[in-house]
Design an enzyme around this catalytic site. Structure first.
Site, PDB file in Angstrom:
ATOM      1  CE  LYS A  35      -0.427  -0.365   5.042  1.00 49.02           C
ATOM      2  NZ  LYS A  35      -1.226  -0.977   6.111  1.00 49.02           N
ATOM      3  NE  ARG A  58      -2.823  -8.306   7.370  1.00 51.17           N
ATOM      4  CZ  ARG A  58      -3.492  -8.800   8.421  1.00 51.17           C
ATOM      5  NH1 ARG A  58      -4.149  -9.950   8.328  1.00 51.17           N
ATOM      6  NH2 ARG A  58      -3.514  -8.134   9.557  1.00 51.17           N
ATOM      7  CE1 TYR A  62      11.690  32.324   4.396  1.00 45.96           C
ATOM      8  CE2 TYR A  62      11.997  29.954   4.233  1.00 45.96           C
ATOM      9  CZ  TYR A  62      11.708  31.174   3.645  1.00 45.96           C
ATOM     10  OH  TYR A  62      11.435  31.228   2.315  1.00 45.96           O
ATOM     11  CG  HIS A  78      -4.066  -4.816  11.589  1.00 45.59           C
ATOM     12  ND1 HIS A  78      -2.933  -5.438  11.117  1.00 45.59           N
ATOM     13  CD2 HIS A  78      -3.762  -3.494  11.693  1.00 45.59           C
ATOM     14  CE1 HIS A  78      -1.980  -4.520  10.918  1.00 45.59           C
ATOM     15  NE2 HIS A  78      -2.452  -3.344  11.262  1.00 45.59           N
TER      16      HIS A  78
END
Ligand SMILES: *Cc1c(COP(=O)(O)O)cnc(C)c1O
Length: 383
Positions: A39, A226, A270, A167
């Protein structure tokens, strides 16, 4: 290697990806197959080269993505792969799911019905069970009640249920409480699967292993592992030990555009947050927060110049930043390493993450589109 603008770029070592994949395979039980989690553009590494390498060179057949666009992309690279969408796809895209032979994760029973009702074809799916993550999935008090619902879904028209999954919420923790929590999550999904078996429902897949679980527990019960972050060589949590040989796949580099000497009292960048405390040499580097190098690293991060750590001084700008090279060799045009190895020194994405309070996942996923990914295909780099 094809030409690219040598300003800020990420080098992706496909040989190291392959090595990580082989190690992950060796960690899996005999009947467990690796499902590569690709993903978010393969965690920022580029989904096409990563998927091609994993499927063509490592023989990986299972891929997981977060959404339909990613799934269709992976289908293009891997015509024969099994591709699972872990999260929600709007039901009106049911036809695209079926037409591309994608497996959809089922996030709730209502969702299952919406998907079926939007489809004239059969949709392949894995049912997500919420055993404690509290994100998506069917949630029941007992494995029996959960199995009752799955049994119904299994006999629904236009739904082909091929697996269940869950999960883990805290598999990356070594606290006793978290380990027990993970054990309970694992037991719930395994007991649900057993219940289904008892009722004569033999699903091909039940899966729950993620990277953290692969590093910390071994089980033959998960048919798929996974693997996400460890494929790319990073820690699920910095406290976890990675398996031997797993190393980061991505390095991030940029160039010194300008070197100057400043006087004590001169300000840098900056907001004038940095004032030279003595006469110093300052180098400007061609990378900034628009490249995904976080502004939160202002005055915090370090960068490797000829193998030496140099600190960032002042704020990180959109496209540039400044470093202190008073004690380092540094010339205009020199290549610097923001993530990776240079000589004996090394900065990992996990180290950067710790410096500004996030995780390595966010660092690598955050390297922006503007940064070209350069693929190293030969074993040019030592591990
Ligand atoms: C992202 C994800 C994974 C992979 O997690 P890693 O910690 O990177 O291994 C596995 N399963 C699900 C459901 C995910 O969302």
């Amino acid at each position: 290697m094809k030409p690219y603008l040598k300003r800020a770029w990420a080098e992706i070592s496909l040989p190291q990806l392959r090595k990580n994949a082989e190690i992950i395979k060796s960690l899996c039980a005999r009947d467990t197959e690796v499902m590569a989690v690709v993903k978010a553009d393969a965690y920022g590494h580029g989904d096409e080269p990563v998927c091609r390498c994993l499927s063509e060179k490592c023989g990986i057949k299972y891929f997981a993505v977060s959404n339909l666009d990613e799934a269709i992309a992976v289908r293009g690279f891997c015509p024969d792969a099994e591709i699972l969408i872990l999260g929600y796809t709007p039901p009106e895209y049911a036809h695209e799911i079926a037409a591309n032979n994608i497996i959809q994760g089922i996030v709730s029973t209502e969702y299952a019905d919406m998907l079926r009702n939007n489809s004239s074809e059969t949709i392949r799916c894995h049912i997500k069970i919420d055993t404690g993550m509290g994100r998506i999935g069917l949630k029941y008090d007992t494995p029996e009640a959960c199995a009752d619902e799955i049994e119904k879904l299994c006999s629904s028209e236009r739904l082909s249920v091929e697996g269940i999954y869950t999960h883990f919420a805290a598999a990356d923790s070594d606290s006793r409480d978290d380990i027990e929590y993970t054990n309970r999550q694992q037991k719930f999904i395994c007991d649900t699967y057993k219940q289904l078996k008892k009722r004569g429902i033999n699903l091909p897949h039940v899966h729950f292993m993620n990277s953290a679980a692969l590093c910390s527990r071994s089980t033959p019960d998960s048919t798929l592992a996974r693997a996400g972050i460890i494929l790319y060589g990073l820690h699920p949590d910095v406290s976890m030990k990675l398996p031997d040989g797993i190393e980061p796949v991505m390095e991030l580099k940029a160039v010194i555009s300008h070197v100057k000497t400043v006087k004590k009292g001169d300000c840098i960048s900056y907001g004038r947050t940095f004032t030279a405390e003595k006469n110093m040499r300052i180098a400007t580097v061609t990378i900034g927060y628009a490249d995904g190098y976080s502004r939160l690293l202002s005055s915090k991060g370090e960068i490797l110049v000829h193998g030496q750590r140099c600190r960032i001084v002042g704020r990180v700008c959109m496209d540039q930043l400044m470093i202190d090279v008073t004690d380092a060799q540094a010339d205009s045009g020199d290549i610097v390493t923001l993530i990776g190895k240079d000589g004996n020194a090394r900065i990992t994405a996990d180290e950067l993450a710790s410096a500004y309070g996030t995780i390595g996942y966010e660092v690598i996923c955050g390297i922006s589109k503007r940064v070209p990914r350069i693929y190293i295909r030969e074993s040019a780099r030592q591990s």
